[in-house]
Every structure is written in structure tokens, then in C-alpha cells.
Design a protein around this motif. Structure first.
Motif, short mmCIF file in Angstrom:
data_model
loop_
_atom_site.label_atom_id
_atom_site.label_comp_id
_atom_site.label_asym_id
_atom_site.label_seq_id
_atom_site.Cartn_x
_atom_site.Cartn_y
_atom_site.Cartn_z
N GLN A 1 55.58 67.52 33.61
CA GLN A 1 55.46 66.95 34.96
C GLN A 1 56.62 67.38 35.85
O GLN A 1 56.43 67.73 37.01
CB GLN A 1 55.39 65.43 34.86
CG GLN A 1 55.13 64.74 36.19
CD GLN A 1 55.01 63.23 36.04
OE1 GLN A 1 55.66 62.63 35.19
NE2 GLN A 1 54.18 62.62 36.86
N GLU B 1 64.96 64.90 26.77
CA GLU B 1 65.51 63.54 26.68
C GLU B 1 66.63 63.42 25.66
O GLU B 1 67.40 62.46 25.69
CB GLU B 1 64.39 62.56 26.32
CG GLU B 1 63.77 62.78 24.94
CD GLU B 1 62.74 61.73 24.58
OE1 GLU B 1 62.43 60.90 25.45
OE2 GLU B 1 62.24 61.75 23.44
N SER C 1 60.16 68.24 20.92
CA SER C 1 59.81 67.08 21.74
C SER C 1 58.49 66.46 21.29
O SER C 1 57.56 67.17 20.91
CB SER C 1 59.74 67.48 23.22
OG SER C 1 58.78 68.50 23.41
N ASN C 2 58.43 65.11 21.36
CA ASN C 2 57.18 64.42 21.03
C ASN C 2 56.21 64.50 22.20
O ASN C 2 56.54 65.07 23.25
CB ASN C 2 57.45 62.97 20.62
CG ASN C 2 58.16 62.18 21.72
OD1 ASN C 2 57.92 62.39 22.91
ND2 ASN C 2 59.05 61.28 21.33
N ALA C 3 55.03 63.92 22.05
CA ALA C 3 53.99 64.06 23.05
C ALA C 3 54.41 63.51 24.41
O ALA C 3 54.16 64.12 25.45
CB ALA C 3 52.71 63.37 22.57
N GLN C 4 55.08 62.34 24.42
CA GLN C 4 55.48 61.73 25.69
C GLN C 4 56.59 62.53 26.36
O GLN C 4 56.56 62.77 27.57
CB GLN C 4 55.94 60.30 25.46
CG GLN C 4 56.27 59.54 26.75
CD GLN C 4 55.12 59.51 27.72
OE1 GLN C 4 54.01 59.10 27.37
NE2 GLN C 4 55.35 59.93 28.96
N ALA C 5 57.58 62.96 25.57
CA ALA C 5 58.67 63.77 26.14
C ALA C 5 58.13 65.09 26.68
O ALA C 5 58.56 65.56 27.75
CB ALA C 5 59.73 64.02 25.08
N TRP C 6 57.18 65.68 25.98
CA TRP C 6 56.55 66.93 26.44
C TRP C 6 55.84 66.70 27.77
O TRP C 6 55.99 67.49 28.71
CB TRP C 6 55.59 67.46 25.39
CG TRP C 6 54.75 68.61 25.84
CD1 TRP C 6 53.47 68.56 26.31
CD2 TRP C 6 55.14 69.99 25.89
NE1 TRP C 6 53.03 69.82 26.64
CE2 TRP C 6 54.03 70.72 26.40
CE3 TRP C 6 56.30 70.68 25.56
CZ2 TRP C 6 54.06 72.10 26.57
CZ3 TRP C 6 56.33 72.06 25.73
CH2 TRP C 6 55.22 72.74 26.23
N ALA C 7 55.07 65.63 27.86
CA ALA C 7 54.34 65.32 29.10
C ALA C 7 55.30 65.11 30.26
O ALA C 7 55.06 65.58 31.39
CB ALA C 7 53.46 64.10 28.90
N ASP C 8 56.43 64.43 30.00
CA ASP C 8 57.43 64.21 31.05
C ASP C 8 58.05 65.53 31.50
O ASP C 8 58.24 65.77 32.70
CB ASP C 8 58.53 63.27 30.54
CG ASP C 8 58.02 61.86 30.30
OD1 ASP C 8 56.94 61.51 30.85
OD2 ASP C 8 58.67 61.12 29.55
N ASP C 9 58.36 66.40 30.55
CA ASP C 9 58.97 67.70 30.89
C ASP C 9 58.00 68.56 31.69
O ASP C 9 58.39 69.23 32.65
CB ASP C 9 59.39 68.43 29.62
CG ASP C 9 60.56 67.76 28.91
OD1 ASP C 9 61.21 66.90 29.53
OD2 ASP C 9 60.81 68.09 27.73
N ARG D 1 49.53 73.27 22.46
CA ARG D 1 50.05 72.35 23.48
C ARG D 1 50.59 73.13 24.66
O ARG D 1 50.37 72.76 25.83
CB ARG D 1 51.15 71.47 22.85
CG ARG D 1 51.75 70.46 23.77
CD ARG D 1 52.69 69.53 23.05
NE ARG D 1 53.93 70.18 22.65
CZ ARG D 1 54.98 69.53 22.11
NH1 ARG D 1 54.88 68.23 21.88
NH2 ARG D 1 56.08 70.18 21.78
#
Length: 389
Positions: free
Chosen positions: A132, A78, A122-130, A168
Motif C-alpha cells: 500500500q 515493520e 514479512s507476514n501477510a499483513q506487513a506485506w499488504a502494508d508495504d 505473492r
């Protein structure tokens, strides 16, 4: 004016415009489908699995494992990822991967690190988006196994690496370091942890590799009866294939050649230990502990073949993304417990795709100009008709 409009209708200007519009739409659609879909089938269809020698055991032919090796996908995050850049490069990698799965039918796919571009911060949300997006792009059926090696952009360089980032990563991609299938042993190394400075993560990684070394030694016929191997699950009697992100130590890419090697102006630039390649010490440890018959690595984004002391060959796998190369590729390997054979499969070249789009734009302009060149004679016919009236 009404009479002129009637004359224009008699000259069939409206149907002519509709035909031209249909031609333009057909060209645009055909070029788009070719460049964004069919070109991947056309290019990858030419790739073939290499032949490998097989031996018969107990009346049965030795099985052959078909493996794909690719590296450095660098899915944009992001922070540094522009939406158009993401869309273009991720579509290219998705279509290339899905087409290769359908046409080539590999049994296992290895990605040699730097899956993400911004995993190191990357933070937790950015990591989850990547994650996915990665799982959508590199989706695969249950008959294909996907194995991923840690890269520096996934967890950070040594000074950025943390247990949190490693856990992670391993939660998504597994912490497996030793993988055996069809008589072939693969060792997947976290090369970012091979710093050799005694840090907790590095010490744990080295202890894990020493244990893998012991298991591999127990699989060898001459030490199977050792007291250290009693009750040990036997691995296939096969020297391992070493998979990692950083290459083993080499001075530079000066001896590398081929159309996907580093550019000539970069080949003589010395590599920095623990940054561009592993240190001499770490490289020697891996060669001594594991005694691999083949090494595959990524990180440099360019191709290279190196023969290390002891006769172990290393193949550097180029980047899979247009963002890093005009001519991405992946390695196809046919492996048995005793032998292997490799070949390279190139993806569509980005400049050729852009050239095709440019040629299509030129064709569209010629069609439009040809249409307008006919307009003066049509207007002249209408004007003569008006004067006669």
C-alpha cells in the motif's frame, strides 16, 4: 515596577518580538519548502532525454520509447524500519519519483528489484502494508506503465525463495517476463531463480527463458519461415533489452568509475557468485539464449558499466534511496528498435540538503543573538528615564 513596565512598552519591545517571530517563521517555512519540495524540481529540471538516431520506414519516422530505469528502493518494513527513517527516505523517493514523472513524462518505468527491504520474511499483513505504501509513493497515471523486476529482498535469496512469495509478488506486480512496446523488446528475468541447481522454481524459470528465446529467434528475419515459428505471434525484429536484479558475472567493481561508483575501498573486493552477481554459467546462458543488445541491473547500489563477451554492454543502476547512497540517481533511456541512448539523472544530494538545514539553523541563531544584543541599550534607556522621574 508599573513604571518600568510602562517604559518597556514605550520602547516597543512587544512589536519587536512579534517582528522577530515572523522573521523566524518565514525562514523556517522557506527552508522547509525548499528542502522538501522545490529542490526536487530544481535538480530534476536539469535532466534531459538523450538523443537517439531514428530511421524512416515507409515515409514514417521510427518511434522513440522514453523509459526510466531505477533500482533498489528498499522500502523499510515493520521489523528493521524506524518510523523517522521511513518518513525521511520514503518522502525523498516519493517526491523524486512524482517530480520526475511530471517534468520528464516517461512512457514506461522499470524498477530493477529490491522494491521492499523485508519482503523475504514479512507476514501477510506487513506485506499488504508495504504494498500500500509503495502504491502511494509510486502512483502514476494510466499513460505511464510501471514494470517491476523481482529482487532478493522481495522474495528472499535462493535458499529463502518460495513459490508462495513469488506468487505473492507477481499478484501485485504481474508475472510478465516479455514486454514489447514501440518496436522494443524487454526481457525481465527473475535472477534469484538463476541458481542452476535444478530446483523446481529454477527449472521453471529456465524453461520460460528458453521459450522467450525461441520467440525472439522467430522474430528474426532469417528464421521467420522455420516450421517452429508457424502460427507464432511475431515480436518486433529487435534484439532485446535484458532487465534483472543481479548483475551478470564480473570479478569485482575494480574497473568501475564515476562519482556514483562503489567507494574506492570496496571496488577491489571480489564478488561472490550467486550472491553479489550471477554465476558464470547463468550469465553465459542468458547471453546465449537472449543475445541482448543492452543489459540493466541493480543490486550493488552503485554505478558501473561493463562490456560482456559478444559486445553486450551492462549498466548497473545505483540505488534510488538516500538510505543506500548520498547521491541517488536513475537512468533515462531513449530507445528504438535498432538503437538506444542513455543518460543519468541525479537526485538531490542528502548532505547538501542537511547543509542547507544547518545554514538555516545558523541564520536563526544569528537573528536571535542580534535581537538580544539590542536589549541592554534598551534597558539603559528605560533606566535613565526612571531616574529622571
Amino acid at each position: 515596577m508599573a513604571f518600568v513596565r510602562w517604559g518597556l512598552r514605550r520602547q516597543n519591545f512587544q512589536p519587536l518580538s512579534r517582528v522577530l517571530l515572523l522573521k523566524l517563521m518565514a525562514i523556517v517555512l522557506s527552508v522547509f519548502l525548499f528542502c522538501e519540495y522545490f529542490i526536487y524540481y530544481l535538480v530534476i529540471f536539469r535532466c534531459r532525454w538523450p538523443e537517439v538516431k531514428t530511421l524512416a520506414h515507409g515515409g514514417r519516422q521510427e518511434p522513440v520509447l522514453k523509459a526510466m530505469f531505477l533500482a533498489d528502493t528498499h522500502l523499510l518494513g515493520e521489523i528493521r524500519g524506524h518510523w523517522l527513517d521511513k518518513l525521511r527516505r520514503e518522502w525523498q523517493m516519493e517526491r523524486a519519483f512524482q517530480t520526475a514523472l511530471w517534468l520528464l513524462q516517461p512512457e514506461v518505468v522499470f524498477i530493477l528489484g529490491d522494491i521492499f527491504d523485508e519482503g523475504k520474511w514479512s507476514n501477510a499483513q506487513a506485506w499488504a502494508d508495504d504494498v500500500q505504501r509503495f502504491q502511494r509513493m509510486f502512483r502514476h497515471g494510466s499513460h505511464v506503465q510501471l514494470k517491476v523486476v523481482i529482487g532478493n529482498h522481495d522474495v528472499g535469496f535462493h535458499y529463502q525463495m518460495s513459490k508462495y512469495r513469488i506468487k505473492r509478488f507477481e499478484k501485485v506486480f504481474s508475472s510478465e517476463r516479455l514486454f514489447s512496446w514501440k518496436g522494443v523488446n524487454f526481457v525481465m528475468v527473475n535472477s534469484v531463480a538463476m541458481e542452476g541447481d535444478g530446483c523446481n522454481i529454477c527449472s521453471e524459470a529456465e524453461a520460460e527463458l528458453r521459450e522467450i528465446s525461441r520467440k525472439l529467434n522467430c522474430s528474426r528475419e532469417q528464421v521467420q519461415r522455420s516450421s517452429q515459428c508457424e502460427g507464432e505471434h511475431r515480436l518486433p525484429i529487435s534484439a532485446p533489452v535484458l532487465l534483472q536484479h543481479y548483475p551478470l558475472y564480473r570479478v569485482s567493481d575494480a574497473n568501475c568509475s564515476g562519482e556514483d561508483a562503489a567507494p574506492p575501498e570496496e571496488r577491489n573486493v571480489p564478488f561472490k557468485e550467486k550472491y553479489d552477481v550471477l554465476s558464470r554459467e547463468a550469465s553465459q546462458k542468458l547471453l546465449w539464449w537472449l543475445r541482448p543488445r543492452l543489459i540493466l541491473s541493480g543490486h550493488t547500489h552503485s554505478a558501473c558499466e561493463v562490456l560482456h563477451p559478444g559486445g553486450a554492454p551492462e549498466v548497473s543502476v545505483p540505488s534510488f534511496s538516500w538510505r543506500n547512497r548520498n547521491n541517488p540517481s536513475f537512468i533515462m533511456g531513449s530507445l528504438t528498435s535498432r538503437d538506444y541512448s542513455l543518460s543519468k539523472c541525479y537526485l538531490p544530494f542528502e548532505d547538501r540538503v542537511l547543509t542547507t538545514y544547518g545554514a538555516a539553523v545558523g541564520s536563526l541563531l544569528l537573528l536571535i543573538l542580534a535581537h538580544f544584543e539590542r536589549l541592554p541599550s534598551s534597558f539603559l534607556s528605560v533606566w535613565k528615564l526612571c531616574r529622571r522621574r
